[in-house]
Enzyme design. Structure first.
Site, PDB file in Angstrom:
ATOM      1  N   HIS A  31       6.099  -3.972  -8.613  1.00 19.55           N
ATOM      2  CA  HIS A  31       5.884  -5.299  -8.026  1.00 19.55           C
ATOM      3  C   HIS A  31       5.108  -6.149  -9.026  1.00 19.55           C
ATOM      4  O   HIS A  31       4.786  -5.678 -10.136  1.00 19.55           O
ATOM      5  CB  HIS A  31       5.150  -5.168  -6.687  1.00 19.55           C
ATOM      6  CG  HIS A  31       3.923  -4.317  -6.760  1.00 19.55           C
ATOM      7  ND1 HIS A  31       2.841  -4.641  -7.544  1.00 19.55           N
ATOM      8  CD2 HIS A  31       3.605  -3.141  -6.172  1.00 19.55           C
ATOM      9  CE1 HIS A  31       1.908  -3.715  -7.431  1.00 19.55           C
ATOM     10  NE2 HIS A  31       2.351  -2.778  -6.613  1.00 19.55           N
ATOM     11  N   HIS A  34       2.173  -4.574 -10.938  1.00 18.15           N
ATOM     12  CA  HIS A  34       2.530  -3.764 -12.109  1.00 18.15           C
ATOM     13  C   HIS A  34       2.938  -4.661 -13.277  1.00 18.15           C
ATOM     14  O   HIS A  34       2.574  -4.416 -14.422  1.00 18.15           O
ATOM     15  CB  HIS A  34       3.726  -2.853 -11.798  1.00 18.15           C
ATOM     16  CG  HIS A  34       3.469  -1.830 -10.741  1.00 18.15           C
ATOM     17  ND1 HIS A  34       4.117  -1.825  -9.526  1.00 18.15           N
ATOM     18  CD2 HIS A  34       2.637  -0.755 -10.723  1.00 18.15           C
ATOM     19  CE1 HIS A  34       3.705  -0.804  -8.809  1.00 18.15           C
ATOM     20  NE2 HIS A  34       2.803  -0.138  -9.503  1.00 18.15           N
ATOM     21  N   GLN A  58      -1.189  13.902  -6.017  1.00 16.12           N
ATOM     22  CA  GLN A  58      -2.218  13.032  -5.432  1.00 16.12           C
ATOM     23  C   GLN A  58      -1.990  12.749  -3.951  1.00 16.12           C
ATOM     24  O   GLN A  58      -2.613  11.845  -3.399  1.00 16.12           O
ATOM     25  CB  GLN A  58      -2.374  11.750  -6.253  1.00 16.12           C
ATOM     26  CG  GLN A  58      -1.185  10.815  -6.268  1.00 16.12           C
ATOM     27  CD  GLN A  58      -1.331   9.732  -7.345  1.00 16.12           C
ATOM     28  OE1 GLN A  58      -1.269  10.012  -8.532  1.00 16.12           O
ATOM     29  NE2 GLN A  58      -1.522   8.494  -6.933  1.00 16.12           N
ATOM     30  N   VAL A 173      -3.154  -8.895  -7.950  1.00 16.51           N
ATOM     31  CA  VAL A 173      -2.176  -9.966  -7.693  1.00 16.51           C
ATOM     32  C   VAL A 173      -1.974 -10.039  -6.177  1.00 16.51           C
ATOM     33  O   VAL A 173      -1.848  -9.001  -5.510  1.00 16.51           O
ATOM     34  CB  VAL A 173      -0.834  -9.658  -8.405  1.00 16.51           C
ATOM     35  CG1 VAL A 173       0.224 -10.699  -8.047  1.00 16.51           C
ATOM     36  CG2 VAL A 173      -1.043  -9.595  -9.908  1.00 16.51           C
ATOM     37  N   SER A 183       3.146  -1.414  -3.462  1.00 13.61           N
ATOM     38  CA  SER A 183       4.464  -0.822  -3.155  1.00 13.61           C
ATOM     39  C   SER A 183       4.561  -0.522  -1.665  1.00 13.61           C
ATOM     40  O   SER A 183       5.622  -0.654  -1.053  1.00 13.61           O
ATOM     41  CB  SER A 183       4.660   0.469  -3.944  1.00 13.61           C
ATOM     42  OG  SER A 183       4.436   0.226  -5.314  1.00 13.61           O
TER      43      SER A 183
HETATM   44  O1  PAF Z   1      -2.181   3.669  -9.296  1.00  8.96           O
HETATM   45  C1  PAF Z   1      -1.153   4.389  -9.310  1.00  8.96           C
HETATM   46  O2  PAF Z   1      -0.012   3.911  -9.131  1.00  8.96           O
HETATM   47  C2  PAF Z   1      -1.292   5.885  -9.530  1.00  8.96           C
HETATM   48  O3  PAF Z   1      -2.429   6.384  -8.918  1.00  8.96           O
HETATM   49  C3  PAF Z   1      -1.232   6.296 -11.018  1.00  8.96           C
HETATM   50  C4  PAF Z   1      -2.420   5.745 -11.797  1.00  8.96           C
HETATM   51  C5  PAF Z   1       0.071   5.802 -11.640  1.00  8.96           C
HETATM   52  C6  PAF Z   1      -1.280   7.832 -11.140  1.00  8.96           C
HETATM   53  O4  PAF Z   1      -0.204   8.427 -10.502  1.00  8.96           O
END
Ligand code: PAF
Length: 280
Positions: A31, A34, A58, A173, A183
């Protein structure tokens, strides 16, 4: 645009690269947040690498890994507007081959807020980011301030482990109504999306009360909580007012402060934050 799927091929490509390399790690479903990181990397570095990898480490089993939005075709299209040298899209078996057993753990900053609500989150983030830093060997890496605690944990990891990558933070943003782009916003229904604007409104309320001279953090948190509760579909996870450098919860706001919130809107959990400056 060069797309690479294996660590071996990435390393072969990396060997030829000299000069600064800006790295933007993402979990896909790209988005404008990013894209602002990519634009910043383009501006500051000779080369830009973006990774797209939905990191299972995660997420706990009861979190939203399975429903996390993914759209590689869209991601490649939006990235084509930028000058990207390589998009690294590893598979799970590249990143966590059978028998994988090493995890990275920051032990202070990651115990509060997101870390308290999401027990595996920072271990998973620190592990995958450390792995990416070893593979990509970026001179600079770019992260969004919407994930303020993630930025702190990564900065601490980089400092503690003497990693030579510079961490650059890019402002959040927001959509026109203030909702931070994420997302996960794609998972909101139309009416949930309407309710979600209350998150920014609650942060804005904190800034307003603070600028009117209110220093009592609990008073501000209570007002935010009532506001969030006043709209349908919302369930507050936490509201925090803390010291920006160490996330220690504040009773009295005497200097700068970080106001962070996590709210479920329907089933979707969203986070956001703003800074209060002593000069506000
Ligand atoms: O912020 C994120 O999208 C995620 O935590 C990252 C830093 C890409 C790690 O998977």
């Amino acid at each position: 645009m060069n797309t690479i799927n294996t660590i071996h091929n990435f390393r072969t490509w990396r060997k030829e690269i000299t000069g600064s390399l800006g790295f933007v790690p993402t979990m896909g479903s790209l988005h404008d947040g990013h894209l602002s990181l990519v634009a910043e990397a383009n501006k500051l570095c000779t080369h830009t690498v973006v990774s797209i990898y939905l990191n299972p480490a995660q997420f706990t089993p009861d979190e939203d890994l399975a429903t996390y939005p993914q759209n590689l075709k869209h991601d490649l299209k939006v990235l084509s507007q930028f000058q990207i040298n390589t998009i690294f899209i590893p598979t799970d078996s590249e990143m966590y081959p059978r028998g994988y057993s090493t995890y990275m753990q920051e032990t202070q900053l990651s115990t509060v807020l997101e870390g308290r609500s999401r027990p595996l989150f920072f271990q998973g983030v620190a592990t995958v980011v450390a792995k990416f830093f070893n593979i990509v060997r970026p001179t600079h890496a770019f992260f969004g301030e919407k994930d303020a605690q993630q930025c702190l944990v990564i900065e601490k990891m980089v400092s503690d482990l003497n990693i030579r990558t510079g961490i650059l933070k890019v402002p959040t943003v927001r959509d026109a109504d203030g909702l931070a782009v994420s997302s996960r916003n794609l998972n909101l229904s139309k009416s949930e999306r309407d309710s979600a604007t209350i998150i920014y409104k609650s942060l804005f309320l904190a800034r307003k009360l603070h600028s009117e001279g209110i220093k009592n953090a609990n008073f501000i948190k209570k007002a935010m909580s009532e506001l969030i509760r006043s709209v349908p579909f919302t369930k507050q996870d936490y509201i925090s007012i803390s010291e920006p450098s160490n996330l220690k919860e504040l009773d009295l706001i005497e200097c700068d402060a970080l106001v962070s919130v996590a709210v479920f809107v329907g089933k979707t959990r969203l986070i956001d934050n703003i800074y209060l400056n002593s000069t506000d």
